[in-house]
Design a protein around this motif. Structure first.
Motif, PDB file in Angstrom:
ATOM      1  N   ARG A 357     -14.624   7.818  20.946  1.00 44.48           N
ATOM      2  CA  ARG A 357     -16.086   7.715  20.896  1.00 44.48           C
ATOM      3  C   ARG A 357     -16.734   8.751  21.808  1.00 44.48           C
ATOM      4  O   ARG A 357     -17.735   9.389  21.443  1.00 44.48           O
ATOM      5  CB  ARG A 357     -16.505   6.301  21.313  1.00 44.48           C
ATOM      6  CG  ARG A 357     -18.011   6.029  21.155  1.00 44.48           C
ATOM      7  CD  ARG A 357     -18.380   4.649  21.662  1.00 44.48           C
ATOM      8  NE  ARG A 357     -19.766   4.303  21.360  1.00 44.48           N
ATOM      9  CZ  ARG A 357     -20.156   3.602  20.317  1.00 44.48           C
ATOM     10  NH1 ARG A 357     -19.252   3.166  19.437  1.00 44.48           N
ATOM     11  NH2 ARG A 357     -21.441   3.334  20.113  1.00 44.48           N
ATOM     12  N   SER A 360     -16.487  12.288  20.220  1.00 50.48           N
ATOM     13  CA  SER A 360     -17.429  12.444  19.107  1.00 50.48           C
ATOM     14  C   SER A 360     -18.863  12.559  19.612  1.00 50.48           C
ATOM     15  O   SER A 360     -19.638  13.388  19.116  1.00 50.48           O
ATOM     16  CB  SER A 360     -17.307  11.252  18.150  1.00 50.48           C
ATOM     17  OG  SER A 360     -16.022  11.199  17.576  1.00 50.48           O
ATOM     18  N   ALA A 361     -19.214  11.735  20.599  1.00 49.63           N
ATOM     19  CA  ALA A 361     -20.578  11.762  21.117  1.00 49.63           C
ATOM     20  C   ALA A 361     -20.884  13.074  21.826  1.00 49.63           C
ATOM     21  O   ALA A 361     -21.984  13.632  21.688  1.00 49.63           O
ATOM     22  CB  ALA A 361     -20.786  10.581  22.071  1.00 49.63           C
ATOM     23  N   GLN A 363     -19.507  16.001  21.239  1.00 47.98           N
ATOM     24  CA  GLN A 363     -19.660  17.038  20.213  1.00 47.98           C
ATOM     25  C   GLN A 363     -21.010  16.925  19.518  1.00 47.98           C
ATOM     26  O   GLN A 363     -21.681  17.930  19.261  1.00 47.98           O
ATOM     27  CB  GLN A 363     -18.526  16.940  19.193  1.00 47.98           C
ATOM     28  CG  GLN A 363     -17.174  17.401  19.705  1.00 47.98           C
ATOM     29  CD  GLN A 363     -17.106  18.906  19.950  1.00 47.98           C
ATOM     30  OE1 GLN A 363     -17.994  19.653  19.552  1.00 47.98           O
ATOM     31  NE2 GLN A 363     -16.052  19.348  20.615  1.00 47.98           N
ATOM     32  N   ALA A 364     -21.421  15.698  19.201  1.00 46.78           N
ATOM     33  CA  ALA A 364     -22.682  15.503  18.477  1.00 46.78           C
ATOM     34  C   ALA A 364     -23.891  15.883  19.326  1.00 46.78           C
ATOM     35  O   ALA A 364     -24.844  16.484  18.822  1.00 46.78           O
ATOM     36  CB  ALA A 364     -22.794  14.044  18.027  1.00 46.78           C
ATOM     37  N   LYS A 365     -23.841  15.549  20.633  1.00 47.62           N
ATOM     38  CA  LYS A 365     -25.021  15.734  21.479  1.00 47.62           C
ATOM     39  C   LYS A 365     -25.112  17.116  22.117  1.00 47.62           C
ATOM     40  O   LYS A 365     -26.218  17.649  22.288  1.00 47.62           O
ATOM     41  CB  LYS A 365     -25.036  14.669  22.581  1.00 47.62           C
ATOM     42  CG  LYS A 365     -25.344  13.264  22.088  1.00 47.62           C
ATOM     43  CD  LYS A 365     -26.783  13.161  21.594  1.00 47.62           C
ATOM     44  CE  LYS A 365     -27.125  11.736  21.185  1.00 47.62           C
ATOM     45  NZ  LYS A 365     -28.530  11.626  20.716  1.00 47.62           N
ATOM     46  N   SER A 368     -23.405  21.944  20.125  1.00 50.11           N
ATOM     47  CA  SER A 368     -24.081  23.155  19.642  1.00 50.11           C
ATOM     48  C   SER A 368     -24.889  23.859  20.726  1.00 50.11           C
ATOM     49  O   SER A 368     -25.536  24.879  20.451  1.00 50.11           O
ATOM     50  CB  SER A 368     -25.002  22.798  18.472  1.00 50.11           C
ATOM     51  OG  SER A 368     -26.014  21.881  18.894  1.00 50.11           O
ATOM     52  N   ASP A 446     -22.154   5.760  25.463  1.00 49.37           N
ATOM     53  CA  ASP A 446     -23.351   6.364  24.865  1.00 49.37           C
ATOM     54  C   ASP A 446     -24.356   6.748  25.946  1.00 49.37           C
ATOM     55  O   ASP A 446     -24.991   7.815  25.870  1.00 49.37           O
ATOM     56  CB  ASP A 446     -23.992   5.398  23.867  1.00 49.37           C
ATOM     57  CG  ASP A 446     -23.089   5.122  22.667  1.00 49.37           C
ATOM     58  OD1 ASP A 446     -22.122   5.887  22.463  1.00 49.37           O
ATOM     59  OD2 ASP A 446     -23.345   4.141  21.945  1.00 49.37           O
TER      60      ASP A 446
END
Length: 474
Positions: A357, A360-361, A363-365, A368, A446
């Motif tokens: 988790r 993934s978090a 990378q998502a946040k 970029s 999170d």
């Protein structure tokens, strides 16, 4: 030095020197005072609630208020708080050794418990040396060690000498021994050549290690020393597939031992009790620490395999090493309870699930973000490396990793992450490391990532004079 660090340092001024008798890491810097700690939080004297997202330095693997560990230490203190390991043993230290040996699937034979990772790595080097002196046909000429650069294996003079972290070695270079050699780190993000496959890369590193052995007279190297997954030096870099199998083959070719430093990455941090279990390669000597006692006590350990144990038993049957707090009963009680909790509460499963988790978090946040070069790790052991244009590191003097940490510690973020510098070559390069407790919850994961994302957005947006890149479209 960053504006954030300058402001805090100037604010402290001579007052920090006048009000503290502690020989601290920075005599001019005022750092927050902790009133109490509970779960994943620190509570400061000035009333702030700070998320400990890194367990200090990947230490507090059960959070800060585990009732079972505290009770275990209290029980031990009420019976035998201390005894000298030369004169007595305790049921606690014996049970701890058996528990850790079993967690290695029986691959390791004995455990030596000490008080810090530096002490343990120092002792591991001595074990390696003594192994060759105790062989039926002794090899006293084996006096050298090979390690990687950058790398960090401890703060004592010998562990600094073996390590390859230039900035940490710098002040002490004139008094460090020169009996070690360095080879390249295993870091595909930084070292993989254009068009090169991982298999070819691993073969190249194995050849480099073989060449390093050959730079010494034949049969004079004791061991190759490496972190299974790197910690403070380069920030949670997992080995490329097949790397340690290739490394061990080279060691065996030259009759040398393999020492794996798992002070930061071991005892469950990467999702298995020992990080080498994921590599399917067994070290001859292993070093553990930090999460071993979950921060409730200072404790570390040295594990030896059956081959090393057999040679010592058949030789002098002694290990020429002793320290006052070796096998400290109260420390062993804490570490034993930590091992029981990890097993009984199936926390390795949570490490793997929450690690996924977290990855993934992140990378998502922030994946970029133009100043995020790499996000890497295993289990609950992740790092974010910072870059400027074209993945180049920031100059060392800008102290970006620590400055990110400094900003994160302030309002409104109240987040503690572990900063690293010298990530690329021991001098340049910056990262922060995230290592929450094994019982961390999805909501806490999170929250950590949300706050870190806010810190990075504000940090890299604000100071153009630091040569930072604006977030652009991020």
């Amino acid at each position: 030095m960053s504006r954030f660090l300058v402001e805090r340092t100037l604010k402290a001024g001579t007052n920090a020197q006048a009000t503290s008798a502690v020989l601290s890491r920075n005599l001019r810097q005022q750092i927050p005072s902790i009133a109490r700690a509970a779960g994943i939080y620190y509570y400061t004297d000035d009333g702030r609630e700070v998320i400990d997202a890194c367990g200090g330095s990947a230490v507090a693997c059960l959070g800060h208020d585990n009732a079972r560990v505290k009770a275990a230490v209290q029980r031990q203190m009420e019976s035998v708080p201390y005894c000298h390991s030369q004169f007595f043993t305790t049921r606690t230290s014996e049970e701890l050794a058996m528990k850790v040996e079993a967690s290695s699937d029986g691959k390791m034979a004995r455990l030596l418990t000490l008080s810090s990772g530096s002490e343990a790595l120092e002792a591991a080097l001595k074990v390696a040396r003594q192994y060759y002196l105790e062989l039926p046909d002794p090899q006293p000429q084996r006096i050298h060690f090979i390690a990687r650069t950058p790398s960090y294996h401890g703060a004592t003079l010998k562990t600094l000498a073996v390590g390859g972290h230039l900035s940490r070695r710098a002040l002490f270079e004139p008094i460090l021994s020169d009996s070690s050699a360095k080879v390249s780190q295993c870091n595909p993000y930084r070292e993989l050549r254009p068009g090169e496959s991982l298999k070819t890369y691993v073969a190249r590193l194995a050849t480099e290690l073989d060449d390093a052995f050959c730079r010494f007279p034949a049969g004079t190297v004791c061991a190759f020393v490496a972190e299974t997954v790197t910690g403070a030096s380069t920030g949670s870099v997992p080995p490329a597939e097949g790397y340690f199998a290739a490394v061990k083959e080279v060691c065996e070719k030259h009759g040398a031992l393999l020492i794996l430093d798992e002070v930061m990455c071991g005892i469950g941090r990467t999702g298995t009790m020992h990080a080498w279990q994921q590599e399917k390669v067994v070290p001859n000597i292993q070093v553990i620490g930090k999460g071993f006692g979950a921060g409730y006590v200072p404790i570390s350990g040295v594990l030896i395999d059956h081959e090393v144990n057999k040679v010592l038993e058949s030789g002098s049957a002694k290990f020429s090493h002793g320290q006052s707090f070796q096998a400290h009963p109260s420390a062993c009680a804490a570490a034993l309870e930590v091992q029981k909790i990890i097993h009984e509460e199936d926390l390795l499963a949570n490490v793997r699930a929450m690690g996924s988790r977290l990855a993934s978090a992140l990378q998502a946040k922030i994946g970029s973000h133009p100043n995020v070069g790499d996000i890497r790790g295993r289990g609950l052991f992740w790092s974010v490396e910072f870059v400027k244009d074209n993945n180049l590191p920031f100059p060392a003097e800008r102290n970006v990793g620590y400055s990110v940490h400094e900003l994160a510690m302030q309002e409104p973020y109240n987040l503690c992450v572990y900063p690293g510098k010298g990530t690329v070559d021991g001098i340049s390069g910056d990262h922060v490391l995230i290592a929450p407790p094994y019982n961390v919850t999805p909501g806490e994961i999170d929250m950590i990532v949300e706050r870190l994302a806010a810190v990075l957005f504000d940090f890299f947006r604000e100071d153009r004079d630091m040569g930072r890149v604006d977030p652009r479209q991020w």
